[in-house]
Design a protein around this motif. Structure first.
Motif, PDB file in Angstrom:
ATOM      1  N   GLY A 142      -7.112  -5.649  -4.475  1.00  0.00           N
ATOM      2  CA  GLY A 142      -5.825  -6.301  -4.050  1.00  0.00           C
ATOM      3  C   GLY A 142      -6.364  -7.760  -3.863  1.00  0.00           C
ATOM      4  N   ALA A 143      -6.081  -8.808  -4.306  1.00  0.00           N
ATOM      5  CA  ALA A 143      -6.516 -10.108  -4.307  1.00  0.00           C
ATOM      6  C   ALA A 143      -5.454 -10.814  -3.100  1.00  0.00           C
ATOM      7  CB  ALA A 143      -6.386 -11.162  -5.335  1.00  0.00           C
ATOM      8  N   SER A 144      -4.078 -10.548  -3.203  1.00  0.00           N
ATOM      9  CA  SER A 144      -3.278 -10.949  -2.074  1.00  0.00           C
ATOM     10  C   SER A 144      -1.992  -9.999  -2.077  1.00  0.00           C
ATOM     11  CB  SER A 144      -2.967 -12.270  -2.047  1.00  0.00           C
ATOM     12  OG  SER A 144      -2.132 -12.494  -3.442  1.00  0.00           O
ATOM     13  N   GLU A 145      -1.115  -9.707  -1.109  1.00  0.00           N
ATOM     14  CA  GLU A 145      -0.182  -8.980  -0.933  1.00  0.00           C
ATOM     15  C   GLU A 145       0.889 -10.067  -0.223  1.00  0.00           C
ATOM     16  OE1 GLU A 145      -0.743  -5.818   1.556  1.00  0.00           O
ATOM     17  OE2 GLU A 145      -2.375  -5.199   0.684  1.00  0.00           O
TER      18      GLU A 145
ATOM     19  N   PHE B 193      -1.110  -9.128  -5.984  1.00  0.00           N
ATOM     20  CA  PHE B 193      -2.159  -9.456  -7.106  1.00  0.00           C
ATOM     21  C   PHE B 193      -3.301  -8.756  -7.255  1.00  0.00           C
ATOM     22  CE2 PHE B 193       0.656 -12.800  -6.022  1.00  0.00           C
ATOM     23  CZ  PHE B 193       0.804 -13.648  -7.357  1.00  0.00           C
ATOM     24  N   LEU B 194      -3.500  -8.289  -8.250  1.00  0.00           N
ATOM     25  CA  LEU B 194      -4.765  -7.547  -8.592  1.00  0.00           C
ATOM     26  C   LEU B 194      -5.733  -8.193  -9.542  1.00  0.00           C
ATOM     27  CD1 LEU B 194      -3.015  -3.865  -9.253  1.00  0.00           C
ATOM     28  CD2 LEU B 194      -4.225  -4.654  -7.048  1.00  0.00           C
ATOM     29  N   THR B 195      -6.877  -7.997  -9.156  1.00  0.00           N
ATOM     30  CA  THR B 195      -7.977  -8.575  -9.788  1.00  0.00           C
ATOM     31  C   THR B 195      -9.083  -7.665 -10.213  1.00  0.00           C
ATOM     32  OG1 THR B 195      -9.357 -10.547 -10.084  1.00  0.00           O
ATOM     33  CG2 THR B 195      -9.337  -9.442  -7.822  1.00  0.00           C
ATOM     34  N   GLY B 196      -9.947  -7.892 -11.149  1.00  0.00           N
ATOM     35  CA  GLY B 196     -11.055  -6.895 -11.566  1.00  0.00           C
ATOM     36  C   GLY B 196     -10.541  -5.588 -12.250  1.00  0.00           C
ATOM     37  N   GLY B 197     -11.442  -4.475 -12.222  1.00  0.00           N
ATOM     38  CA  GLY B 197     -11.361  -3.426 -12.660  1.00  0.00           C
ATOM     39  C   GLY B 197     -12.286  -3.146 -13.730  1.00  0.00           C
ATOM     40  N   ALA B 198     -12.565  -1.701 -13.894  1.00  0.00           N
ATOM     41  CA  ALA B 198     -13.692  -1.585 -14.826  1.00  0.00           C
ATOM     42  C   ALA B 198     -12.979  -1.108 -16.228  1.00  0.00           C
ATOM     43  CB  ALA B 198     -14.568  -0.318 -14.362  1.00  0.00           C
ATOM     44  N   ASP B 199     -13.567  -1.559 -17.417  1.00  0.00           N
ATOM     45  CA  ASP B 199     -12.707  -1.354 -18.693  1.00  0.00           C
ATOM     46  C   ASP B 199     -12.782   0.191 -18.724  1.00  0.00           C
ATOM     47  OD1 ASP B 199     -11.767  -1.821 -21.258  1.00  0.00           O
ATOM     48  OD2 ASP B 199     -13.793  -1.929 -22.048  1.00  0.00           O
ATOM     49  N   GLY B 200     -11.843   0.619 -19.350  1.00  0.00           N
ATOM     50  CA  GLY B 200     -11.441   2.134 -19.376  1.00  0.00           C
ATOM     51  C   GLY B 200     -11.024   2.817 -18.160  1.00  0.00           C
TER      52      GLY B 200
ATOM     53  N   SER C 263       5.167  -6.154  -8.774  1.00  0.00           N
ATOM     54  CA  SER C 263       6.277  -5.797  -8.003  1.00  0.00           C
ATOM     55  C   SER C 263       7.079  -4.736  -7.661  1.00  0.00           C
ATOM     56  CB  SER C 263       6.989  -7.234  -7.932  1.00  0.00           C
ATOM     57  OG  SER C 263       6.328  -8.501  -7.579  1.00  0.00           O
ATOM     58  N   PHE C 264       7.581  -4.519  -6.738  1.00  0.00           N
ATOM     59  CA  PHE C 264       8.691  -3.566  -6.598  1.00  0.00           C
ATOM     60  C   PHE C 264       9.865  -4.139  -6.013  1.00  0.00           C
ATOM     61  CE2 PHE C 264       5.035  -0.463  -6.165  1.00  0.00           C
ATOM     62  CZ  PHE C 264       5.408   0.374  -7.126  1.00  0.00           C
ATOM     63  N   ASP C 265      10.870  -3.953  -6.778  1.00  0.00           N
ATOM     64  CA  ASP C 265      12.276  -4.348  -5.988  1.00  0.00           C
ATOM     65  C   ASP C 265      12.618  -3.231  -5.252  1.00  0.00           C
ATOM     66  OD1 ASP C 265      14.841  -5.521  -5.534  1.00  0.00           O
ATOM     67  OD2 ASP C 265      15.575  -5.602  -7.415  1.00  0.00           O
ATOM     68  N   TRP C 266      12.838  -3.082  -3.897  1.00  0.00           N
ATOM     69  CA  TRP C 266      13.476  -1.945  -3.136  1.00  0.00           C
ATOM     70  C   TRP C 266      14.879  -2.086  -3.048  1.00  0.00           C
ATOM     71  CZ3 TRP C 266      10.305   2.157  -1.746  1.00  0.00           C
ATOM     72  CH2 TRP C 266       8.837   1.631  -1.979  1.00  0.00           C
ATOM     73  N   GLY C 267      15.315  -3.400  -3.221  1.00  0.00           N
ATOM     74  CA  GLY C 267      16.952  -3.627  -2.690  1.00  0.00           C
ATOM     75  C   GLY C 267      17.853  -2.557  -3.085  1.00  0.00           C
ATOM     76  N   PRO C 268      17.854  -2.047  -4.201  1.00  0.00           N
ATOM     77  CA  PRO C 268      18.721  -0.971  -4.421  1.00  0.00           C
ATOM     78  C   PRO C 268      18.702   0.339  -3.688  1.00  0.00           C
ATOM     79  CG  PRO C 268      18.027  -1.661  -6.452  1.00  0.00           C
ATOM     80  CD  PRO C 268      17.392  -2.252  -5.576  1.00  0.00           C
ATOM     81  N   TRP C 269      17.320   0.523  -3.188  1.00  0.00           N
ATOM     82  CA  TRP C 269      16.897   1.735  -2.249  1.00  0.00           C
ATOM     83  C   TRP C 269      17.653   1.256  -0.923  1.00  0.00           C
ATOM     84  CZ3 TRP C 269      13.411   2.236   1.729  1.00  0.00           C
ATOM     85  CH2 TRP C 269      13.356   3.680   2.318  1.00  0.00           C
ATOM     86  N   LEU C 270      17.358   0.092  -0.510  1.00  0.00           N
ATOM     87  CA  LEU C 270      17.418  -0.430   0.876  1.00  0.00           C
ATOM     88  C   LEU C 270      19.035  -0.488   1.090  1.00  0.00           C
ATOM     89  CD1 LEU C 270      14.701  -3.319   0.840  1.00  0.00           C
ATOM     90  CD2 LEU C 270      14.847  -1.147   2.240  1.00  0.00           C
TER      91      LEU C 270
ATOM     92  N   VAL D  20      16.409  -3.885   5.574  1.00  0.00           N
ATOM     93  CA  VAL D  20      15.352  -4.802   5.016  1.00  0.00           C
ATOM     94  C   VAL D  20      13.949  -4.252   5.233  1.00  0.00           C
ATOM     95  CG1 VAL D  20      16.736  -6.765   5.271  1.00  0.00           C
ATOM     96  CG2 VAL D  20      15.290  -6.147   7.246  1.00  0.00           C
ATOM     97  N   ILE D  21      12.851  -4.791   4.456  1.00  0.00           N
ATOM     98  CA  ILE D  21      11.715  -4.424   4.572  1.00  0.00           C
ATOM     99  C   ILE D  21      11.126  -5.051   5.863  1.00  0.00           C
ATOM    100  CG2 ILE D  21       9.128  -4.630   3.556  1.00  0.00           C
ATOM    101  CD1 ILE D  21      10.846  -4.583   0.959  1.00  0.00           C
ATOM    102  N   ALA D  22      10.359  -4.333   6.649  1.00  0.00           N
ATOM    103  CA  ALA D  22       9.528  -4.693   7.838  1.00  0.00           C
ATOM    104  C   ALA D  22       8.160  -4.892   7.821  1.00  0.00           C
ATOM    105  CB  ALA D  22      10.004  -3.865   9.233  1.00  0.00           C
ATOM    106  N   SER D  23       7.573  -3.958   7.079  1.00  0.00           N
ATOM    107  CA  SER D  23       6.110  -4.112   6.832  1.00  0.00           C
ATOM    108  C   SER D  23       5.760  -3.374   5.397  1.00  0.00           C
ATOM    109  CB  SER D  23       5.344  -3.131   7.745  1.00  0.00           C
ATOM    110  OG  SER D  23       5.558  -1.754   7.654  1.00  0.00           O
ATOM    111  N   SER D  24       4.714  -4.004   4.689  1.00  0.00           N
ATOM    112  CA  SER D  24       4.507  -3.374   3.381  1.00  0.00           C
ATOM    113  C   SER D  24       2.996  -3.250   3.225  1.00  0.00           C
ATOM    114  CB  SER D  24       4.755  -4.436   2.260  1.00  0.00           C
ATOM    115  OG  SER D  24       4.209  -3.887   1.054  1.00  0.00           O
ATOM    116  N   THR D  25       2.207  -2.041   2.868  1.00  0.00           N
ATOM    117  CA  THR D  25       0.928  -2.141   2.671  1.00  0.00           C
ATOM    118  C   THR D  25       0.833  -1.401   1.151  1.00  0.00           C
ATOM    119  OG1 THR D  25       0.975   0.324   3.546  1.00  0.00           O
ATOM    120  CG2 THR D  25       0.282  -1.600   4.985  1.00  0.00           C
ATOM    121  N   TRP D  26      -0.418  -1.918   0.484  1.00  0.00           N
ATOM    122  CA  TRP D  26      -0.728  -1.434  -0.843  1.00  0.00           C
ATOM    123  C   TRP D  26      -2.147  -0.535  -0.581  1.00  0.00           C
ATOM    124  CZ3 TRP D  26       2.218  -2.326  -5.147  1.00  0.00           C
ATOM    125  CH2 TRP D  26       3.214  -3.280  -4.953  1.00  0.00           C
TER     126      TRP D  26
END
Length: 91
Positions: free
Chosen positions: A43-46, A56-63, A15-22, A26-32
């Motif tokens: 990205g399993a979900s946002e 939420f991240l899933t998977g990835g190759a070792d190394g 997660s990112f807490d954007w509060g201090p910058w905002l 407020v956040i209107a949209s977010s993309t990863w």
């Protein structure tokens, strides 16, 4: 850039807490996005609310390393992005 270690079999949230910058905006949209030619991590979900974004991240190759970037647009039409580094290690 902040770095995290993730097991390839784990599904974890980041997660990112954007509060201090905002301030009063407020956040209107977010993309990863994930920058790696192999893209075996996904990205399993946002989600986001007025001040915080989560992926939420899933998977990835070792190394492998993955740059994960979050780009937001605010209600006042400002845009910004932040990136974290995910290192995948079999534990």
């Amino acid at each position: 850039m902040k770095t995290f270690v993730k097991d390839p079999d784990a599904t974890l949230d980041y997660s990112f807490d954007w509060g201090p910058w905002l301030v009063t905006d407020v956040i209107a949209s977010s993309t990863w996005s994930i920058n790696n030619s192999g893209l075996s991590i996904v990205g399993a979900s946002e989600d986001y609310d007025d001040t915080t974004t989560t992926v939420f991240l899933t998977g990835g190759a070792d190394g492998e390393k993955y740059e994960v970037t979050n780009r937001i647009t605010t209600a006042a039409s400002r845009t910004d992005e932040r990136t974290i580094l995910i290192r995948v290690r079999q534990r």
